[in-house]
Design a protein around this motif. Structure first.
Motif, PDB file in Angstrom:
ATOM      1  N   THR A 118      -5.977   8.631  -2.790  1.00 31.21           N
ATOM      2  CA  THR A 118      -6.971   8.614  -1.728  1.00 31.21           C
ATOM      3  C   THR A 118      -6.579   9.589  -0.617  1.00 31.21           C
ATOM      4  O   THR A 118      -7.391  10.390  -0.150  1.00 31.21           O
ATOM      5  CB  THR A 118      -7.075   7.192  -1.140  1.00 31.21           C
ATOM      6  OG1 THR A 118      -7.249   6.283  -2.210  1.00 31.21           O
ATOM      7  CG2 THR A 118      -8.223   7.079  -0.164  1.00 31.21           C
ATOM      8  N   LEU A 119      -5.316   9.516  -0.245  1.00 34.95           N
ATOM      9  CA  LEU A 119      -4.857  10.369   0.840  1.00 34.95           C
ATOM     10  C   LEU A 119      -4.842  11.839   0.413  1.00 34.95           C
ATOM     11  O   LEU A 119      -5.191  12.720   1.182  1.00 34.95           O
ATOM     12  CB  LEU A 119      -3.461   9.934   1.282  1.00 34.95           C
ATOM     13  CG  LEU A 119      -3.105  10.373   2.688  1.00 34.95           C
ATOM     14  CD1 LEU A 119      -3.920   9.636   3.731  1.00 34.95           C
ATOM     15  CD2 LEU A 119      -1.625  10.190   2.948  1.00 34.95           C
ATOM     16  N   GLN A 124      -6.262  11.483  14.722  1.00 34.19           N
ATOM     17  CA  GLN A 124      -5.898  12.798  15.214  1.00 34.19           C
ATOM     18  C   GLN A 124      -5.952  13.818  14.081  1.00 34.19           C
ATOM     19  O   GLN A 124      -6.472  14.906  14.229  1.00 34.19           O
ATOM     20  CB  GLN A 124      -4.478  12.727  15.809  1.00 34.19           C
ATOM     21  CG  GLN A 124      -3.989  13.992  16.445  1.00 34.19           C
ATOM     22  CD  GLN A 124      -4.907  14.435  17.594  1.00 34.19           C
ATOM     23  OE1 GLN A 124      -5.514  13.608  18.275  1.00 34.19           O
ATOM     24  NE2 GLN A 124      -5.048  15.745  17.766  1.00 34.19           N
ATOM     25  N   ARG A 125      -5.428  13.420  12.915  1.00 35.72           N
ATOM     26  CA  ARG A 125      -5.351  14.376  11.815  1.00 35.72           C
ATOM     27  C   ARG A 125      -6.699  14.616  11.143  1.00 35.72           C
ATOM     28  O   ARG A 125      -7.035  15.734  10.818  1.00 35.72           O
ATOM     29  CB  ARG A 125      -4.322  13.881  10.791  1.00 35.72           C
ATOM     30  CG  ARG A 125      -4.165  14.826   9.617  1.00 35.72           C
ATOM     31  CD  ARG A 125      -2.776  14.780   9.028  1.00 35.72           C
ATOM     32  NE  ARG A 125      -2.669  15.731   7.920  1.00 35.72           N
ATOM     33  CZ  ARG A 125      -2.351  17.005   8.065  1.00 35.72           C
ATOM     34  NH1 ARG A 125      -2.085  17.491   9.267  1.00 35.72           N
ATOM     35  NH2 ARG A 125      -2.283  17.809   7.020  1.00 35.72           N
ATOM     36  N   TYR A 126      -7.456  13.546  10.955  1.00 31.32           N
ATOM     37  CA  TYR A 126      -8.644  13.709  10.101  1.00 31.32           C
ATOM     38  C   TYR A 126      -9.967  13.724  10.866  1.00 31.32           C
ATOM     39  O   TYR A 126     -11.028  13.805  10.264  1.00 31.32           O
ATOM     40  CB  TYR A 126      -8.662  12.625   9.026  1.00 31.32           C
ATOM     41  CG  TYR A 126      -7.438  12.666   8.139  1.00 31.32           C
ATOM     42  CD1 TYR A 126      -7.193  13.782   7.326  1.00 31.32           C
ATOM     43  CD2 TYR A 126      -6.515  11.636   8.125  1.00 31.32           C
ATOM     44  CE1 TYR A 126      -6.050  13.853   6.542  1.00 31.32           C
ATOM     45  CE2 TYR A 126      -5.371  11.691   7.332  1.00 31.32           C
ATOM     46  CZ  TYR A 126      -5.145  12.811   6.544  1.00 31.32           C
ATOM     47  OH  TYR A 126      -4.022  12.885   5.768  1.00 31.32           O
ATOM     48  N   LYS A 127      -9.912  13.656  12.191  1.00 28.28           N
ATOM     49  CA  LYS A 127     -11.177  13.562  12.929  1.00 28.28           C
ATOM     50  C   LYS A 127     -12.117  14.754  12.708  1.00 28.28           C
ATOM     51  O   LYS A 127     -13.330  14.572  12.775  1.00 28.28           O
ATOM     52  CB  LYS A 127     -10.925  13.317  14.416  1.00 28.28           C
ATOM     53  CG  LYS A 127     -10.234  14.444  15.144  1.00 28.28           C
ATOM     54  CD  LYS A 127      -9.929  14.049  16.575  1.00 28.28           C
ATOM     55  CE  LYS A 127      -9.265  15.225  17.281  1.00 28.28           C
ATOM     56  NZ  LYS A 127      -8.909  14.897  18.664  1.00 28.28           N
ATOM     57  N   ASP A 183     -13.836  -0.120  -0.510  1.00 24.11           N
ATOM     58  CA  ASP A 183     -13.168  -1.249   0.151  1.00 24.11           C
ATOM     59  C   ASP A 183     -11.776  -1.518  -0.390  1.00 24.11           C
ATOM     60  O   ASP A 183     -10.853  -1.845   0.358  1.00 24.11           O
ATOM     61  CB  ASP A 183     -14.001  -2.524   0.019  1.00 24.11           C
ATOM     62  CG  ASP A 183     -15.178  -2.481   0.973  1.00 24.11           C
ATOM     63  OD1 ASP A 183     -15.206  -1.566   1.827  1.00 24.11           O
ATOM     64  OD2 ASP A 183     -16.074  -3.340   0.853  1.00 24.11           O
ATOM     65  N   GLU A 184     -11.601  -1.377  -1.722  1.00 20.95           N
ATOM     66  CA  GLU A 184     -10.301  -1.734  -2.288  1.00 20.95           C
ATOM     67  C   GLU A 184      -9.241  -0.653  -2.027  1.00 20.95           C
ATOM     68  O   GLU A 184      -8.080  -0.828  -2.313  1.00 20.95           O
ATOM     69  CB  GLU A 184     -10.412  -2.019  -3.799  1.00 20.95           C
ATOM     70  CG  GLU A 184     -10.735  -0.826  -4.680  1.00 20.95           C
ATOM     71  CD  GLU A 184     -12.235  -0.580  -4.831  1.00 20.95           C
ATOM     72  OE1 GLU A 184     -13.001  -1.125  -4.018  1.00 20.95           O
ATOM     73  OE2 GLU A 184     -12.618   0.168  -5.742  1.00 20.95           O
ATOM     74  N   GLU A 185      -9.691   0.472  -1.486  1.00 25.44           N
ATOM     75  CA  GLU A 185      -8.742   1.565  -1.286  1.00 25.44           C
ATOM     76  C   GLU A 185      -7.937   1.461   0.001  1.00 25.44           C
ATOM     77  O   GLU A 185      -6.921   2.129   0.161  1.00 25.44           O
ATOM     78  CB  GLU A 185      -9.481   2.909  -1.285  1.00 25.44           C
ATOM     79  CG  GLU A 185      -9.897   3.382  -2.658  1.00 25.44           C
ATOM     80  CD  GLU A 185     -10.573   4.743  -2.594  1.00 25.44           C
ATOM     81  OE1 GLU A 185      -9.959   5.709  -3.037  1.00 25.44           O
ATOM     82  OE2 GLU A 185     -11.708   4.813  -2.090  1.00 25.44           O
ATOM     83  N   PHE A 238       0.855  -1.163   0.000  1.00 21.99           N
ATOM     84  CA  PHE A 238       0.000   0.000   0.000  1.00 21.99           C
ATOM     85  C   PHE A 238       0.897   1.220   0.000  1.00 21.99           C
ATOM     86  O   PHE A 238       1.999   1.186   0.544  1.00 21.99           O
ATOM     87  CB  PHE A 238      -0.868  -0.017   1.255  1.00 21.99           C
ATOM     88  CG  PHE A 238      -1.832  -1.157   1.278  1.00 21.99           C
ATOM     89  CD1 PHE A 238      -3.167  -0.951   0.974  1.00 21.99           C
ATOM     90  CD2 PHE A 238      -1.406  -2.448   1.585  1.00 21.99           C
ATOM     91  CE1 PHE A 238      -4.060  -2.008   0.980  1.00 21.99           C
ATOM     92  CE2 PHE A 238      -2.290  -3.503   1.598  1.00 21.99           C
ATOM     93  CZ  PHE A 238      -3.623  -3.288   1.288  1.00 21.99           C
ATOM     94  N   ALA A 239       0.405   2.280  -0.611  1.00 27.30           N
ATOM     95  CA  ALA A 239       1.244   3.455  -0.734  1.00 27.30           C
ATOM     96  C   ALA A 239       1.513   4.095   0.627  1.00 27.30           C
ATOM     97  O   ALA A 239       2.600   4.582   0.882  1.00 27.30           O
ATOM     98  CB  ALA A 239       0.577   4.451  -1.669  1.00 27.30           C
TER      99      ALA A 239
END
Ligand code: ATP
Ligand code: MG
Length: 708
Positions: free
Chosen positions: A698-699, A649-652, A681-683, A638-639
């Motif tokens: 995605t990120l 913490q970052r994305y909440k 799901d595949e991400e 995975f990347a």
């Protein structure tokens, strides 16, 4: 689709007859559809090379093709474009890797290292210079620091003059390994540096193969030195007059201006702290090596050897007594049962003693030069104390795997070094990647890779490895020779699957071998080593009376290089291969303590020409650089991965259920968050303590939402 072009412009490209992607390939091999296909890999390299796109990623590894021409991609503007920008937002570049490494050092507060590998002529040294220049130009600095940046940069031409030479494969081939630490303070300004040098190819001082040269500095001095400078040194301009410079029969190289380079070196020396006096002493040493080469011997009626050439000049330049030198070049001093015995040398022995002296003088002066540069790059105390929290970026530019027509002790050491680095690469990337998936309980396809530990052991194991056997043979009293070493090898490691000799061949080998060779099946391919000279080179002996003469030199550089203690101390110093082995152990420890990044350099052809892509040659390099395995591991993986806490913490803030705090299990919190964000799901996958994200995109999208 969107395409980032070489200028960094994002363009909308219509799917058409010939899309940009067809033309320029993908900028990250991870994006190749058929990532298992070597043909697709090479085709991608070829397309990009044709478009002058010399850089391509495999995830975070940078693959670099030598363009053999100047590209307009290294300007200050280009540097600015890469500052603070993420890998995937802009076209691949050595500056992107430099910048990412720098930022990782700053934000994670962890020491970094950049490992540059590739065969001779692939562009390792050029890459390391570009990285250094990037830091010198873009990092914060003040006047005092700027001076340091200067010294860092100026150390390069000096080291290259003394440590590089024209070979058949590279007009500017580094004949020593180099690891350089750049130290940064808490503000991210470069404040110090330190260089470790590895195994200079000293044999080049006295012998060069056809089409090759001695170290650049000799030709630079003859071509660039002032008339009166040469007069003082008693030198003539024509390199043909010096026996140490004519062996390869190519004193001039069209791509090299010895005269200009000489000027550069002379300007650099004072910048890195050389006094005028030191420069003069250094010139005396360079000249003395040339005069040594012209020192000749005759044989008397009773077999005694005498010097037929004039040596007063040589003695003056070495700063030693003429008659003592004459005596030491033709006699050997032995101590047996507490008594000193002086025996005359025969003709061959005298020539060997002369060459050994030339190699010792040059080799030790090179080491002194590195020490001297280190003093000038050293962190000054006051900076050191104010630089708590400082970090380091190490740069490794070391000789690549070498297979020549005739491979000797030097190639053995160089290739051993490459085995060690491959081992470290496997340990740090391939194996740790797999292990992480296992501990996190994430299923993935196992990638087959060859673990070369078995070859490292064959070479370096205590008591049983090739180096131990070589040392033993050097120390064994009585008649030992290179062939007895070979026999000993056959007895001891003959059964090893990666070791072959003529006697053991038994159909295991396709090519005929001579009786003086052993073959190692390296991870990168087979190499035959001729044992001739192994014992001598490993012994690296200088007659004691020559050492005695040299340590009395009134040239301070030489008296520093030849210590009196060495003569008094009867203990035998470590032999060359063992010294090298120990320094490699230390190097791997240093590298292991840092976060590694990789630059994998590839040369497109053997003719040093732009625009030529020799597929066979490229395929071979792709193979032994392990790029396909590298890609498979990367793709199977995975990347991105982040610990649950860090991710939450970052994305909440992006999800009402996780904001301001999530109270349940961390994994459930992350799941709630990514469902809310619409991850498919595949991400992604959730491990035991981390989330794994398959695609960088995605990120990026999530980061965009956060910023918005
Ligand atoms: P060695 O192991 O022999 O020291 P190397 O990998 O260090 O080889 P370099 O000396 O860096 O090879 O490169 C060889 C030559 O290739 C350079 O002198 C230069 O002419 C050319 N070259 C390499 N990289 C580049 C580049 N990025 N742009 C232009 N020319 C390059
Ligand atoms: Mg190099």
């Amino acid at each position: 689709f969107l395409e980032v072009d070489i200028e960094g412009r994002v363009r909308l490209v219509m799917e058409g007859a010939l899309t940009a992607r067809d033309r320029v390939g993908v900028q990250d091999f991870v994006l190749l559809e058929n990532y298992n296909s070597e043909a697709a890999f090479i085709e991608n390299l070829r397309r990009r090379f044709r478009e002058n796109l010399i850089y391509t990623y495999i995830g975070s590894v940078l693959v670099s093709m030598n363009p053999y021409k100047e590209l307009e991609i290294y300007s200050k503007q280009q540097m600015d474009r890469y500052r603070g920008v993420s890998f995937y937002e802009i076209s691949p570049h050595i500056y992107a890797l430099s910048d990412n490494t720098y930022r990782a050092m700053r934000t994670e507060r962890k020491d970094q290292c950049i490992l540059i590998s590739g065969e001779s002529g692939a562009g390792k040294t050029e890459a390391s210079k570009k990285i250094l220049l990037y830091y010198a130009v873009t990092c914060p600095t003040n006047d005092r620091m700027a001076a340091l940046g200067d010294r860092l940069l100026q150390s390069n031409p000096v080291l290259e003059a003394f440590g590089n030479a024209k070979t058949l494969r590279n007009d500017n081939s580094s004949r020593f390994g180099k690891y350089m630490d750049v130290q940064f303070d808490f503000r991210g300004a470069p404040v110090g540096g330190h260089i470790l040098n590895y195994l200079l190819e000293k044999s080049r001082v006295v012998h060069q193969n056809h089409g090759e040269r001695n170290f650049h500095i000799f030709y630079q001095l003859l071509d660039g030195g002032e008339d009166d400078q040469l007069n003082t040194l008693n030198l003539e301009r024509n390199p043909q007059n010096y026996r140490y410079l004519v062996k390869g029969n190519c004193p001039r190289v069209s791509s090299i201006s010895d005269k200009n380079n000489w000027k550069v070196v002379m300007k650099a020396l004072p910048v890195i702290g050389f006094t005028e006096e030191e420069v003069q002493k250094l010139l005396n040493i360079i000249a003395s090596v040339l005069h040594l080469g012209n020192t000749q011997f005759g044989e008397g009626e009773e077999g005694e050897t005498y010097i037929t050439t004039e040596i007063s000049n040589l003695a003056r330049l070495l700063g030693v007594d003429g008659s003592a030198l004459r005596e030491a070049l033709t006699h050997k001093k032995l101590t047996a049962k507490g008594e000193e015995m002086i025996t005359p040398l025969n003709f061959e022995q005298a020539e060997a003693a002369r060459d050994a002296l030339a190699k010792a003088v040059y080799g030790r002066t090179f080491t002194w030069l590195v020490e001297k540069i280190n003093q000038s790059l050293a962190l000054k105390d006051e900076i050191y104390h104010s630089s708590k929290g400082s970090s380091v970026i190490g740069l490794l530019d070391i000789y690549g795997f070498e297979v020549l027509q005739h491979n000797s002790f030097e190639q053995f050491c160089i290739n051993y070094c490459n085995e060690k680095l491959q081992q470290l690469f496997i340990e740090l990337t391939l194996r740790s990647e797999q292990e992480e998936y296992e501990t996190e309980g994430i299923a993935w396809e196992t990638v087959q890779y060859f673990d070369n530990k078995i070859i490292c052991d064959l070479i370096e194991e205590k008591h049983k490895g090739i180096i131990s056997i070589l040392d033993e043979e050097c120390l064994r009293p009585g008649e030992t020779c290179d062939v007895s070493f070979l026999e000993k090898l056959e007895d001891t490691v003959g059964g090893h699957p990666h070791f072959v000799t003529h006697k053991l061949a038994n159909g295991k080998t396709r090519r005929v071998m001579s009786r003086e060779e052993f073959r190692l099946l390296h991870y990168a391919g087979e190499v035959n080593y001729n044992v001739n000279g192994f014992l001598d080179k490993n012994n690296d002996l200088l007659n004691r009376n020559l050492k005695e003469v040299m340590c009395q030199s009134d040239n301070q550089i030489l008296s520093h290089c030849f210590r009196r203690e060495e003569v008094i101390d009867q203990k035998r110093p470590e032999m060359a291969a063992t010294q090298f082995k120990n320094s490699l152990m230390k190097l791997t420890e240093i590298l292991r303590s840092k976060e590694p990044s990789y630059v994998r350099c590839i040369k497109p052809n053997d003719a040093k020409q732009p625009g030529r892509f020799d597929e066979v040659l490229v395929r071979h390099q792709v193979k032994y650089l392990g790029l396909m395995e590298n890609l498979r591991v990367r793709r199977a993986g995975f990347a991105y991965r982040r610990r649950f806490e860090a991710f939450l913490q970052r994305y909440k803030p992006l999800c009402p259920e996780t904001w301001p705090n999530w109270h349940g299990r961390l994994a459930d919190g992350v799941l709630t968050l990514v469902k809310h964000l619409g991850y498919k799901d595949e991400e992604y996958k959730l491990g035991r303590s981390k989330i794994f994200i398959r695609f960088p995109k995605t990120l990026f999208n999530t980061e965009d939402v956060l910023e918005a």
